[in-house]
Design a protein around this motif. Sequence first.
Motif, PDB file in Angstrom:
ATOM      1  N   GLU A   1       0.840  -1.194   0.000  1.00 52.22           N
ATOM      2  CA  GLU A   1       0.000   0.000   0.000  1.00 52.22           C
ATOM      3  C   GLU A   1       0.875   1.243   0.000  1.00 52.22           C
ATOM      4  O   GLU A   1       1.932   1.271   0.614  1.00 52.22           O
ATOM      5  CB  GLU A   1      -0.935   0.043   1.206  1.00 52.22           C
ATOM      6  N   ILE A   2       0.393   2.255  -0.670  1.00 57.29           N
ATOM      7  CA  ILE A   2       1.062   3.545  -0.730  1.00 57.29           C
ATOM      8  C   ILE A   2       0.081   4.581  -0.200  1.00 57.29           C
ATOM      9  O   ILE A   2      -1.100   4.553  -0.529  1.00 57.29           O
ATOM     10  CB  ILE A   2       1.483   3.863  -2.174  1.00 57.29           C
ATOM     11  N   VAL A   3       0.570   5.481   0.635  1.00 60.25           N
ATOM     12  CA  VAL A   3      -0.269   6.539   1.190  1.00 60.25           C
ATOM     13  C   VAL A   3      -0.235   7.721   0.231  1.00 60.25           C
ATOM     14  O   VAL A   3       0.834   8.148  -0.206  1.00 60.25           O
ATOM     15  CB  VAL A   3       0.219   6.941   2.597  1.00 60.25           C
ATOM     16  N   VAL A   4      -1.413   8.228  -0.108  1.00 61.24           N
ATOM     17  CA  VAL A   4      -1.515   9.384  -1.001  1.00 61.24           C
ATOM     18  C   VAL A   4      -2.367  10.461  -0.355  1.00 61.24           C
ATOM     19  O   VAL A   4      -3.266  10.180   0.430  1.00 61.24           O
ATOM     20  CB  VAL A   4      -2.091   9.005  -2.390  1.00 61.24           C
ATOM     21  N   TYR A   5      -2.043  11.712  -0.674  1.00 59.86           N
ATOM     22  CA  TYR A   5      -2.781  12.851  -0.146  1.00 59.86           C
ATOM     23  C   TYR A   5      -3.679  13.440  -1.223  1.00 59.86           C
ATOM     24  O   TYR A   5      -3.234  13.727  -2.329  1.00 59.86           O
ATOM     25  CB  TYR A   5      -1.840  13.965   0.311  1.00 59.86           C
ATOM     26  N   GLU A   6      -4.943  13.626  -0.866  1.00 53.21           N
ATOM     27  CA  GLU A   6      -5.866  14.406  -1.683  1.00 53.21           C
ATOM     28  C   GLU A   6      -5.723  15.834  -1.164  1.00 53.21           C
ATOM     29  O   GLU A   6      -5.964  16.088   0.015  1.00 53.21           O
ATOM     30  CB  GLU A   6      -7.291  13.887  -1.494  1.00 53.21           C
ATOM     31  N   LEU A   7      -5.301  16.752  -2.004  1.00 55.39           N
ATOM     32  CA  LEU A   7      -5.003  18.109  -1.580  1.00 55.39           C
ATOM     33  C   LEU A   7      -6.130  19.063  -1.936  1.00 55.39           C
ATOM     34  O   LEU A   7      -6.821  18.877  -2.943  1.00 55.39           O
ATOM     35  CB  LEU A   7      -3.704  18.586  -2.227  1.00 55.39           C
ATOM     36  N   ASP A   8      -6.297  20.101  -1.098  1.00 52.84           N
ATOM     37  CA  ASP A   8      -7.265  21.152  -1.400  1.00 52.84           C
ATOM     38  C   ASP A   8      -6.784  21.937  -2.604  1.00 52.84           C
ATOM     39  O   ASP A   8      -5.586  22.127  -2.799  1.00 52.84           O
ATOM     40  CB  ASP A   8      -7.408  22.125  -0.221  1.00 52.84           C
ATOM     41  N   ARG A   9      -7.725  22.419  -3.372  1.00 48.85           N
ATOM     42  CA  ARG A   9      -7.371  23.334  -4.456  1.00 48.85           C
ATOM     43  C   ARG A   9      -7.027  24.662  -3.823  1.00 48.85           C
ATOM     44  O   ARG A   9      -7.658  25.102  -2.875  1.00 48.85           O
ATOM     45  CB  ARG A   9      -8.555  23.499  -5.401  1.00 48.85           C
ATOM     46  N   THR A  10      -6.023  25.319  -4.352  1.00 45.95           N
ATOM     47  CA  THR A  10      -5.608  26.606  -3.794  1.00 45.95           C
ATOM     48  C   THR A  10      -6.128  27.740  -4.657  1.00 45.95           C
ATOM     49  O   THR A  10      -6.498  27.546  -5.807  1.00 45.95           O
ATOM     50  CB  THR A  10      -4.075  26.706  -3.720  1.00 45.95           C
ATOM     51  N   ALA A  11      -6.106  28.924  -4.085  1.00 43.63           N
ATOM     52  CA  ALA A  11      -6.526  30.114  -4.818  1.00 43.63           C
ATOM     53  C   ALA A  11      -5.537  30.387  -5.934  1.00 43.63           C
ATOM     54  O   ALA A  11      -4.343  30.156  -5.800  1.00 43.63           O
ATOM     55  CB  ALA A  11      -6.588  31.307  -3.874  1.00 43.63           C
ATOM     56  N   GLU A  12      -6.028  30.898  -7.039  1.00 48.37           N
ATOM     57  CA  GLU A  12      -5.151  31.212  -8.157  1.00 48.37           C
ATOM     58  C   GLU A  12      -4.593  32.618  -8.001  1.00 48.37           C
ATOM     59  O   GLU A  12      -5.161  33.459  -7.316  1.00 48.37           O
ATOM     60  CB  GLU A  12      -5.914  31.099  -9.471  1.00 48.37           C
ATOM     61  N   THR A  13      -3.476  32.856  -8.649  1.00 49.68           N
ATOM     62  CA  THR A  13      -2.884  34.186  -8.620  1.00 49.68           C
ATOM     63  C   THR A  13      -3.744  35.124  -9.457  1.00 49.68           C
ATOM     64  O   THR A  13      -4.628  34.690 -10.181  1.00 49.68           O
ATOM     65  CB  THR A  13      -1.454  34.159  -9.213  1.00 49.68           C
ATOM     66  N   HIS A  14      -3.448  36.395  -9.396  1.00 46.40           N
ATOM     67  CA  HIS A  14      -4.196  37.380 -10.178  1.00 46.40           C
ATOM     68  C   HIS A  14      -4.088  37.111 -11.671  1.00 46.40           C
ATOM     69  O   HIS A  14      -4.978  37.406 -12.431  1.00 46.40           O
ATOM     70  CB  HIS A  14      -3.722  38.798  -9.867  1.00 46.40           C
ATOM     71  N   SER A  15      -2.995  36.522 -12.098  1.00 48.51           N
ATOM     72  CA  SER A  15      -2.819  36.228 -13.516  1.00 48.51           C
ATOM     73  C   SER A  15      -3.525  34.930 -13.900  1.00 48.51           C
ATOM     74  O   SER A  15      -3.601  34.593 -15.065  1.00 48.51           O
ATOM     75  CB  SER A  15      -1.328  36.120 -13.849  1.00 48.51           C
ATOM     76  N   GLY A  16      -4.031  34.183 -12.892  1.00 49.58           N
ATOM     77  CA  GLY A  16      -4.733  32.935 -13.167  1.00 49.58           C
ATOM     78  C   GLY A  16      -3.806  31.795 -13.538  1.00 49.58           C
ATOM     79  O   GLY A  16      -4.214  30.855 -14.186  1.00 49.58           O
ATOM     80  N   LYS A  17      -2.559  31.857 -13.094  1.00 47.60           N
ATOM     81  CA  LYS A  17      -1.592  30.832 -13.482  1.00 47.60           C
ATOM     82  C   LYS A  17      -1.156  29.969 -12.304  1.00 47.60           C
ATOM     83  O   LYS A  17       0.027  29.722 -12.133  1.00 47.60           O
ATOM     84  CB  LYS A  17      -0.371  31.483 -14.134  1.00 47.60           C
ATOM     85  N   GLY A  18      -2.062  29.496 -11.515  1.00 47.31           N
ATOM     86  CA  GLY A  18      -1.704  28.554 -10.470  1.00 47.31           C
ATOM     87  C   GLY A  18      -1.773  29.134  -9.078  1.00 47.31           C
ATOM     88  O   GLY A  18      -2.285  30.217  -8.870  1.00 47.31           O
ATOM     89  N   PRO A  19      -1.217  28.385  -8.086  1.00 46.48           N
ATOM     90  CA  PRO A  19      -1.279  28.804  -6.692  1.00 46.48           C
ATOM     91  C   PRO A  19      -0.597  30.139  -6.451  1.00 46.48           C
ATOM     92  O   PRO A  19       0.416  30.440  -7.050  1.00 46.48           O
ATOM     93  CB  PRO A  19      -0.547  27.683  -5.951  1.00 46.48           C
TER      94      PRO A  19
END
Length: 92
Positions: A3-21
């Motif tokens: 078995e491998i432990v995996v994390y389901e992560l929260d989505r983060t807010a995007e930057t003002h440019s809309g290019k990720g966290p």
Amino acid sequence: MTEIVVYELDRTAETHSGKGPAGGAERRVRKVHAAPAAPGSHTAAGPRTLCGKDTFAMETTDWKPSEHPGAPWYPEEHAAVVCSDCAAVMET
């Protein structure tokens, strides 16, 4: 089965440019799941968790249940967010 432990992560807010966290913000662990290892691998999760969720967008942890005899299958700091369905499968 490994078995491998995996994390389901929260989505983060995007930057003002809309290019990720924003500003490299760290994503919070939403749920901790267990997944079987991918065929032929001991470090990569298979395509589905034990509860049936897709592992594609989940993050694999360094925690290896087999290396911690007597400890829970998940890292204790995330005990409050363990998937109850994965936990039920792990306890059988």
